[in-house]
Design an enzyme around this catalytic site. Structure first.
Site, PDB file in Angstrom:
ATOM      1  N   CYS A  63       0.563  -0.927   0.269  1.00  0.00           N
ATOM      2  CA  CYS A  63      -0.143  -0.596  -0.346  1.00  0.00           C
ATOM      3  C   CYS A  63       1.249   1.046   0.020  1.00  0.00           C
ATOM      4  O   CYS A  63       2.169   0.936  -0.490  1.00  0.00           O
ATOM      5  CB  CYS A  63      -1.022  -0.036   1.332  1.00  0.00           C
ATOM      6  SG  CYS A  63      -0.289  -0.198   2.809  1.00  0.00           S
ATOM      7  N   ASN A  68       2.500   1.341   4.267  1.00  0.00           N
ATOM      8  CA  ASN A  68       2.912   0.180   5.510  1.00  0.00           C
ATOM      9  C   ASN A  68       2.135   0.348   6.795  1.00  0.00           C
ATOM     10  O   ASN A  68       2.868  -0.200   7.345  1.00  0.00           O
ATOM     11  CB  ASN A  68       4.139  -0.604   4.906  1.00  0.00           C
ATOM     12  CG  ASN A  68       4.261  -1.762   5.068  1.00  0.00           C
ATOM     13  OD1 ASN A  68       5.899  -1.855   5.419  1.00  0.00           O
ATOM     14  ND2 ASN A  68       3.750  -2.441   5.105  1.00  0.00           N
ATOM     15  N   CYS A  91      -1.306   0.844   7.439  1.00  0.00           N
ATOM     16  CA  CYS A  91      -3.007   0.440   7.497  1.00  0.00           C
ATOM     17  C   CYS A  91      -2.994  -0.759   6.885  1.00  0.00           C
ATOM     18  O   CYS A  91      -3.517  -2.030   6.915  1.00  0.00           O
ATOM     19  CB  CYS A  91      -3.351   1.667   6.869  1.00  0.00           C
ATOM     20  SG  CYS A  91      -3.519   3.468   8.710  1.00  0.00           S
ATOM     21  N   ARG A  92      -3.571  -0.757   5.475  1.00  0.00           N
ATOM     22  CA  ARG A  92      -4.076  -1.736   4.374  1.00  0.00           C
ATOM     23  C   ARG A  92      -3.278  -2.803   4.506  1.00  0.00           C
ATOM     24  O   ARG A  92      -2.973  -4.144   4.553  1.00  0.00           O
ATOM     25  CB  ARG A  92      -4.891  -1.496   3.224  1.00  0.00           C
ATOM     26  CG  ARG A  92      -5.648   0.182   2.814  1.00  0.00           C
ATOM     27  CD  ARG A  92      -6.025   0.616   1.926  1.00  0.00           C
ATOM     28  NE  ARG A  92      -4.677   1.603   2.079  1.00  0.00           N
ATOM     29  CZ  ARG A  92      -4.449   2.329   0.519  1.00  0.00           C
ATOM     30  NH1 ARG A  92      -4.964   2.211  -0.147  1.00  0.00           N
ATOM     31  NH2 ARG A  92      -3.096   3.028   0.958  1.00  0.00           N
ATOM     32  N   SER A  93      -2.121  -2.883   4.000  1.00  0.00           N
ATOM     33  CA  SER A  93      -0.776  -3.584   3.534  1.00  0.00           C
ATOM     34  C   SER A  93      -0.771  -4.898   4.957  1.00  0.00           C
ATOM     35  O   SER A  93      -0.691  -5.955   4.458  1.00  0.00           O
ATOM     36  CB  SER A  93       0.763  -3.434   2.915  1.00  0.00           C
ATOM     37  OG  SER A  93       0.913  -2.387   3.616  1.00  0.00           O
ATOM     38  N   ASP A 151      -7.882   3.897   1.147  1.00  0.00           N
ATOM     39  CA  ASP A 151      -7.108   4.198   2.322  1.00  0.00           C
ATOM     40  C   ASP A 151      -7.715   4.721   3.044  1.00  0.00           C
ATOM     41  O   ASP A 151      -8.878   5.468   3.828  1.00  0.00           O
ATOM     42  CB  ASP A 151      -6.273   5.713   1.971  1.00  0.00           C
ATOM     43  CG  ASP A 151      -5.525   5.024   2.666  1.00  0.00           C
ATOM     44  OD1 ASP A 151      -4.927   5.081   4.091  1.00  0.00           O
ATOM     45  OD2 ASP A 151      -4.373   6.302   2.494  1.00  0.00           O
TER      46      ASP A 151
HETATM   47  P1  4NP Z   1      -1.908   2.874   4.459  1.00  0.00           P
HETATM   48  O1  4NP Z   1      -2.510   4.521   4.707  1.00  0.00           O
HETATM   49  O2  4NP Z   1      -1.634   2.830   2.847  1.00  0.00           O
HETATM   50  O3  4NP Z   1      -2.964   1.592   4.212  1.00  0.00           O
HETATM   51  O4  4NP Z   1      -0.520   2.089   5.043  1.00  0.00           O
HETATM   52  C1  4NP Z   1      -2.388   5.272   4.823  1.00  0.00           C
HETATM   53  C2  4NP Z   1      -1.249   5.589   5.478  1.00  0.00           C
HETATM   54  C3  4NP Z   1      -0.385   6.897   5.736  1.00  0.00           C
HETATM   55  C4  4NP Z   1      -0.816   7.642   5.252  1.00  0.00           C
HETATM   56  C5  4NP Z   1      -1.384   7.777   3.814  1.00  0.00           C
HETATM   57  C6  4NP Z   1      -1.739   6.159   3.487  1.00  0.00           C
HETATM   58  N1  4NP Z   1       0.016   9.124   4.834  1.00  0.00           N
HETATM   59  O5  4NP Z   1      -0.269  10.001   4.230  1.00  0.00           O
HETATM   60  O6  4NP Z   1       0.863   9.570   6.081  1.00  0.00           O
END
Ligand code: 4NP
Length: 157
Positions: free
Chosen positions: A8, A11, A13-15, A125
């Protein structure tokens, strides 16, 4: 060993949720010695951090353990180290395609292509939303994990 990398943006949340969900399924099916799961992000802001607290709590409620995971960034060698490189959304799919070294083993794929019954192509997200976003992510990645394992059983084991 079949190796799967979930990707994602951050790294955190989703992944990690996809990794934990898939690992739990693999362990339940007695395949832990034959399939390895990891996750990474295309962005570097959270490198070294554990998964988001909301992700850890939502995962724990479903018996998925994210303790010990730390965010890392995708690296060029991942495309040869892993058999599957699976993007959570189209943006990250595009970034992975651009980052993939010519001739590397793995071609990126969209993770939700393994759960066609959902009728969705992207895991949204959940970072800036409420807690229910994490529950929806878990529903999606659990469906993707089942479809992915079905393909691995059919094609690779
Ligand atoms: P992820 O979520 O891609 O599912 O881990 C996010 C976590 C942090 C951010 C964006 C998406 N960020 O912009 O910090």
């Amino acid at each position: 060993m079949v190796k799967v990398l979930f990707v994602c943006l951050g790294n955190i949340c989703r992944s990690p949720l996809a990794e934990g969900s898939f690992r739990k399924l693999v362990e339940t099916e007695g395949l832990a010695g034959r399939i390895l799961a990891d996750s990474a992000g295309t962005g570097g802001w959270h490198v070294g951090e554990p998964p988001d607290k909301r992700a850890r709590e939502a995962a724990a409620r479903r018996g998925i353990d994210l303790e010990g995971l730390r965010a890392r960034r995708v690296e060029p060698g991942d495309f040869d180290a892993f058999d599957y490189v699976l993007a959570m959304d189209r943006d990250n799919y595009r970034i992975l395609n651009e980052a993939r070294p010519a001739g590397a083993k793995a071609r990126p794929r969209l993770f939700l292509d393994f759960a066609p019954e959902l009728g969705l192509s992207e895991v949204p997200d959940p970072y800036y939303g409420g807690d229910d976003g994490f529950e929806r992510v878990l529903d999606m990645v659990e469906a993707g994990a089942r479809g992915l394992l079905a393909e691995i059983r059919r094609d690779r084991l």
